[in-house]
Design an enzyme around this catalytic site. Structure first.
Site, PDB file in Angstrom:
ATOM      1  N   HIS A 132      39.815 -19.000  40.293  1.00  7.92           N
ATOM      2  CA  HIS A 132      39.382 -17.609  40.372  1.00  7.92           C
ATOM      3  C   HIS A 132      39.782 -16.829  39.116  1.00  7.92           C
ATOM      4  O   HIS A 132      40.896 -16.943  38.619  1.00  7.92           O
ATOM      5  CB  HIS A 132      39.969 -16.915  41.599  1.00  7.92           C
ATOM      6  CG  HIS A 132      39.380 -15.547  41.809  1.00  7.92           C
ATOM      7  ND1 HIS A 132      38.171 -15.356  42.430  1.00  7.92           N
ATOM      8  CD2 HIS A 132      39.808 -14.312  41.437  1.00  7.92           C
ATOM      9  CE1 HIS A 132      37.894 -14.070  42.458  1.00  7.92           C
ATOM     10  NE2 HIS A 132      38.864 -13.413  41.849  1.00  7.92           N
TER      11      HIS A 132
ATOM     12  N   ASP B 211      39.289 -21.758  44.457  1.00  7.66           N
ATOM     13  CA  ASP B 211      39.195 -20.307  44.641  1.00  7.66           C
ATOM     14  C   ASP B 211      39.022 -20.029  46.126  1.00  7.66           C
ATOM     15  O   ASP B 211      38.166 -20.634  46.781  1.00  7.66           O
ATOM     16  CB  ASP B 211      37.994 -19.784  43.839  1.00  7.66           C
ATOM     17  CG  ASP B 211      37.787 -18.285  43.958  1.00  7.66           C
ATOM     18  OD1 ASP B 211      38.642 -17.605  44.550  1.00  7.66           O
ATOM     19  OD2 ASP B 211      36.761 -17.804  43.442  1.00  7.66           O
TER      20      ASP B 211
ATOM     21  N   SER C  88      34.131 -11.079  41.122  1.00  6.40           N
ATOM     22  CA  SER C  88      35.060 -10.885  42.233  1.00  6.40           C
ATOM     23  C   SER C  88      34.664  -9.655  43.057  1.00  6.40           C
ATOM     24  O   SER C  88      33.581  -9.611  43.618  1.00  6.40           O
ATOM     25  CB  SER C  88      36.490 -10.788  41.691  1.00  6.40           C
ATOM     26  OG  SER C  88      37.438 -10.917  42.721  1.00  6.40           O
TER      27      SER C  88
END
Length: 444
Positions: A414, A384, A228
């Site tokens: 995610h 995501d 991320s």
């Protein structure tokens, strides 16, 4: 006439039954007044269960495995997010200050075990957690090394959280590698570029011959990785190192796990398709971007409306034109529309100037800057908001001649790789972890 009568009698059976049942309950309660309290408790319990089911349930796609576990997990995140909104509205604590509870909840004190030696050190003023194999061969045996950067939208997360600790130990034991986990400073207390600069300093410090020799690391077998926001920092640092001709020791690989790579267009197909998906809805990702740059709520509102670009950043929109860099299968029902541009001097003030900075948005560098980059592993998830960032980067890297392994999970969401600790352990997290480590083993 008899048939009509019979039909009318049948029509009244439910009403008669209801009357008899009501009469029975009244008589029973009259005999035992305690049943009034019990009946009230039952009604409250049923109401509570109904409300809980209504709150927990979300229209999650059928393709996602363990849907109910994801719903339950996300209900906690949503509840905390609502609490954070209320807290900020009342002036008690800012939004990210409340959300940081997630980090505290999973934070541990990393300790050594029979296989892994764990130390907490300081590299050029930045805290790091260092994981090393306890047992080693001869003094001439040199190991791989992975510099890992945790996720959390630059505002949350820690290298000391249990999922990152577990991942580091697994990498150490399976690859006989050194893992360097970076505890960079977080926004909103430390806005961009401070988190990036912390990471850059650690990487530069580690990539010194003397430091590598101290930890028995092979200078030609070092990777940087992150998930991320950590993937964002990993990509940005990799690009910066390649721009420095004086940097003798370079990274061999970069492994980016559902990375966030650009802040110019926050309305790509994946942002639209997954705007209400669990764990990272669009609102939260936009808030992360906003808080990374500034605490000015006006900028957050502009980013939510996708009207935050200025004349300088607008010249770079060609690098995030998803109609050009996304395979058609990901276009779905969406049509490309270039983000609006705010004109005038005010648009160039404050956080707007950071939009065009490749240290914040690695996807914005020109093709020439991509050609010299090391091989890449990019993991993306269908459900995501950041899916398209990773796919566009994979497309552009390949076009620039970089060796890319793009692993896309059709049922992924995610943050999935970090859900490895009970009770929020998911089967897909195990598969992701195994495939990630397999790639490192084969390419580092």
């Amino acid at each position: 006439m008899e048939k009509v009568k019979e039909k009318r009698t049948n029509l009244n059976v439910p009403a008669m039954f209801e009357l008899q049942a009501t009469t029975f309950v009244h008589q029973f309660v009259a005999r035992d007044p305690r049943w009034k309290m019990r009946l009230g408790s039952i009604i409250l319990f049923v109401a509570f269960c109904s409300f809980t089911a209504y709150y927990v349930y979300e229209p999650i796609p059928e393709e996602i495995e363990e849907r109910w576990k994801l719903m339950l997990t996300n209900s906690f995140f949503r509840s905390l997010s609502h609490l954070a909104d209320i807290s900020e509205l009342l002036g008690l604590k800012d939004y990210m200050g409340v959300m940081y509870f997630i980090t505290l909840l999973e934070k541990i004190a990393p300790v050594s075990d029979e296989h892994v030696k764990v130390t907490e050190e300081n590299f050029d003023g930045v805290e790091v957690v260092l994981y090393q194999p306890k047992h080693r061969g001869s003094d001439t045996d040199l190991r791989r090394a992975i510099i890992y950067l945790h996720g959390g939208g630059w505002c949350l997360g820690s290298s000391r959280m249990s999922p990152y600790d577990l991942l580091a130990r697994k990498v150490v034991t399976e690859l006989d590698a050194v893992v360097l986990s970076v505890e960079y400073r977080l926004a909103p207390a430390h806005h961009f570029p401070i988190p990036y600069e912390d990471v850059y300093r650690v990487v530069k410090h580690f990539l010194q011959k003397g430091v590598l020799a101290q930890y028995y690391v092979h200078p030609g077998r070092i990777a940087v990785s992150g998930d991320s926001a950590g993937g964002n920092l990993a990509a940005a640092v990799t690009q910066q190192l390649r721009r420095e001709p004086s940097q003798q020791i370079q990274l061999k690989a970069q492994a980016l796990l559902y990375p966030v790579l650009q802040a110019l267009d926050l309305y790509t197909p994946s942002y639209q398709q997954n705007q209400y998906m669990p764990i990272l809805p669009r609102t939260l990702m936009v808030r992360f971007w906003s808080e990374y740059f500034t605490s000015d709520k006006a900028f957050f509102r502009a980013m939510m409306a996708n009207t935050h670009n200025n004349p300088e950043s607008s010249s770079l929109l060609k690098f995030v034109n998803w109609s050009a860099f996304l395979p058609e299968t990901y276009h779905r029902k969406y049509n490309y529309s270039a983000p609006a541009v705010t004109e005038g001097a005010a648009a160039m003030d404050g956080p707007s100037r950071s939009l065009a900075d490749p240290r914040a948005s690695p996807l914005l560098v020109p093709d020439a800057a991509l050609r010299s980059l090391p091989k890449a592993y990019i993991l993306t998830c269908e459900y995501d908001v950041l899916r398209d960032d990773g796919i566009m980067y994979a497309t552009r890297l390949r076009a620039a001649g970089v060796e890319v392994t793009h692993e896309h999970y059709d049922t992924g969401f995610h943050g999935a790789l970090m859900f490895t600790v009970w009770p929020t352990d998911f089967l897909i997290a195990r598969r992701m972890t195994d495939n990630y480590i397999k790639w490192l083993k084969e390419n580092l």
